[in-house]
Write an enzyme that holds these catalytic residues in place. Structure first.
Site, PDB file in Angstrom:
ATOM      1  N   THR A 195     -13.225  19.447  38.765  1.00 57.51           N
ATOM      2  CA  THR A 195     -14.032  19.742  39.951  1.00 57.51           C
ATOM      3  C   THR A 195     -13.195  19.446  41.185  1.00 57.51           C
ATOM      4  O   THR A 195     -12.352  18.558  41.136  1.00 57.51           O
ATOM      5  CB  THR A 195     -15.242  18.768  40.007  1.00 57.51           C
ATOM      6  OG1 THR A 195     -16.010  18.911  38.820  1.00 57.51           O
ATOM      7  CG2 THR A 195     -16.128  18.997  41.207  1.00 57.51           C
ATOM      8  N   ARG A 223     -24.927  26.197  30.505  1.00 57.37           N
ATOM      9  CA  ARG A 223     -24.901  24.767  30.844  1.00 57.37           C
ATOM     10  C   ARG A 223     -24.554  24.582  32.327  1.00 57.37           C
ATOM     11  O   ARG A 223     -23.658  25.234  32.860  1.00 57.37           O
ATOM     12  CB  ARG A 223     -23.868  24.059  29.967  1.00 57.37           C
ATOM     13  CG  ARG A 223     -23.680  22.564  30.276  1.00 57.37           C
ATOM     14  CD  ARG A 223     -22.526  22.310  31.201  1.00 57.37           C
ATOM     15  NE  ARG A 223     -22.257  20.872  31.381  1.00 57.37           N
ATOM     16  CZ  ARG A 223     -21.442  20.382  32.304  1.00 57.37           C
ATOM     17  NH1 ARG A 223     -20.807  21.179  33.128  1.00 57.37           N
ATOM     18  NH2 ARG A 223     -21.254  19.090  32.410  1.00 57.37           N
ATOM     19  N   ASP A 226     -23.169  18.478  37.102  1.00 48.23           N
ATOM     20  CA  ASP A 226     -23.636  17.748  38.283  1.00 48.23           C
ATOM     21  C   ASP A 226     -23.261  18.413  39.607  1.00 48.23           C
ATOM     22  O   ASP A 226     -23.948  18.214  40.621  1.00 48.23           O
ATOM     23  CB  ASP A 226     -23.053  16.335  38.282  1.00 48.23           C
ATOM     24  CG  ASP A 226     -21.524  16.349  38.309  1.00 48.23           C
ATOM     25  OD1 ASP A 226     -20.930  17.130  37.530  1.00 48.23           O
ATOM     26  OD2 ASP A 226     -20.931  15.601  39.103  1.00 48.23           O
ATOM     27  N   HIS A 248     -17.783  13.817  33.792  1.00 46.59           N
ATOM     28  CA  HIS A 248     -18.875  14.296  32.930  1.00 46.59           C
ATOM     29  C   HIS A 248     -20.176  14.431  33.706  1.00 46.59           C
ATOM     30  O   HIS A 248     -20.863  13.443  34.001  1.00 46.59           O
ATOM     31  CB  HIS A 248     -19.070  13.342  31.759  1.00 46.59           C
ATOM     32  CG  HIS A 248     -18.139  13.630  30.636  1.00 46.59           C
ATOM     33  ND1 HIS A 248     -16.834  13.209  30.629  1.00 46.59           N
ATOM     34  CD2 HIS A 248     -18.321  14.337  29.489  1.00 46.59           C
ATOM     35  CE1 HIS A 248     -16.244  13.631  29.515  1.00 46.59           C
ATOM     36  NE2 HIS A 248     -17.118  14.319  28.818  1.00 46.59           N
ATOM     37  N   GLY A 249     -20.531  15.681  33.967  1.00 42.70           N
ATOM     38  CA  GLY A 249     -21.685  15.951  34.812  1.00 42.70           C
ATOM     39  C   GLY A 249     -22.981  15.399  34.263  1.00 42.70           C
ATOM     40  O   GLY A 249     -23.853  14.972  35.028  1.00 42.70           O
TER      41      GLY A 249
HETATM   42  N1  GLY Z   1     -18.343  17.527  36.963  1.00 43.55           N
HETATM   43  C1  GLY Z   1     -18.433  18.870  36.639  1.00 43.55           C
HETATM   44  C2  GLY Z   1     -19.289  19.181  35.500  1.00 43.55           C
HETATM   45  O1  GLY Z   1     -19.589  18.327  34.687  1.00 43.55           O
HETATM   46  O2  GLY Z   1     -19.682  20.324  35.381  1.00 43.55           O
END
Ligand code: GLY
Length: 334
Positions: A195, A223, A226, A248-249
């Site tokens: 990101t 999917r 975040d 990890h979103g």
């Molecule tokens: N942080 C980006 C995602 O999990 O999609």
């Protein structure tokens, strides 16, 4: 409890690691406003921050700065994790998520957007041109086209095609953020970041933020992570500060991570301490093995102080208070 103890409890007693690079009160107790921009992952910051800085240094708005800054990564066909050159989902589609927030609590977001070059611009148009705050999928694509963007090719970039074919050959139907070349690298590191999140303060002292991503490589189709979720991947409160997340979103959504960081700053914690507390919360409540995931936050307060913290080592970020993009390594819990 005396004042000293209260100050200690609030974490105001010592300067954070980053404070010496930020701005503090002058003798008249007025806070000088100096523009600043920071973004996740130094190898992206080095390209994106100078564009944002150019705008800030010419008295442009923080909103313009962050939009134009992160667009550099969206336009980079070799970026594995942002924009149309990024790695696809498990069905071979590149689906993009983005969010933007200004100093007036105005927000815009898009998710699962396909074949549109600038999700962040689409998010800004959602904020400025619609009565809504979040548009997804085909509706977001139609809106982007309506706002003047083009329908781009659905072909994968050469790098993405190569990575996708490698992934298919193993048939590991497990979405993961560690787009391994080296299995020993921690999940989400400078080579496989996921990101770009950028936060900035302009010469008027106004804050804005932008966050854009293709999400986890080889994720399930549909999917959403975040990054487009206001309060999770990004939050700005112009009275307090701004924060954005990478990693990890699912874990960042679970904790309303960026909102949490800003709320910790509201309570008086430094940006670094606020990020650390949010990372600790993730470690405490995640149903996963914390060693198998990565999350990193960066934060900026109204005094121009900034900080960061990550779950695991390997997360870095870039900061501009002038033409130079300085690299910082975030401290980590694990
Ligand atoms: N942080 C980006 C995602 O999990 O999609």
């Amino acid at each position: 409890m005396n004042r000293r103890e209260i100050v200690k409890l609030l974490g105001l007693g010592g300067l954070s690691f980053y404070s010496k690079f930020g701005y503090s009160k002058n003798k008249s107790n007025k806070i000088p406003i100096k523009p600043i921009v920071l973004s996740t992952w130094h190898n992206q910051s080095i390209k994106a921050n100078p564009i944002a800085w150019q705008i800030l240094s010419q008295n442009g708005s923080a909103l313009d700065a962050v939009e134009n800054g992160v667009q550099v990564c969206e336009n980079d066909i070799n970026n594995c994790c942002v924009g149309l050159g990024a790695y696809p989902d498990r069905d071979g589609f590149v689906t993009l998520d983005a969010s933007i927030m200004n100093h007036q609590y105005e927000i815009g977001a898009v998710a699962a957007l396909e074949r549109i070059k600038s999700p962040i611009h689409t998010a800004r148009m959602v904020m400025e041109k619609t009565p809504h705050v979040f548009i997804v999928g085909k509706g977001a694509q139609d809106f982007a086209l309506n706002q003047g963007q083009n329908l781009e090719s659905s072909d994968l970039s050469p790098n993405a095609l190569n990575a996708y074919q490698n992934w298919l050959s193993k048939s590991e139907y497990q979405p993961k953020i560690n787009i391994e070349k080296n299995q020993n690298t921690p999940p989400a590191n400078e080579f496989n970041h996921d990101t770009i999140g950028m936060i900035a303060m302009d010469a008027n002292g106004n804050l804005s933020g932008a966050c854009t991503t293709s999400g986890m490589a080889f994720k399930m189709h549909g999917r959403v992570g975040d990054s487009p979720v206001i309060g999770a991947g990004l939050y700005v409160d112009n009275a307090i500060g701004a924060a954005t997340a990478t990693g990890h979103g699912e874990e960042v959504i679970r904790t309303c991570g960026s909102f949490l960081v800003v709320e910790y700053m509201r309570r008086g914690f430094s940006p670094e301490k606020a990020c650390k507390l949010a990372v600790e919360r993730i470690k405490q409540i995640t149903p996963r093995d914390p060693k198998s995931i990565q999350v990193g936050f960066i934060a900026l307060n109204k005094k121009g102080e900034f900080g960061a913290y990550a779950l695991q080592k390997g997360f870095d970020f870039g900061v501009n208070t002038n033409d130079e993009t300085k690299k910082f390594e975030a401290l980590a819990l694990i």
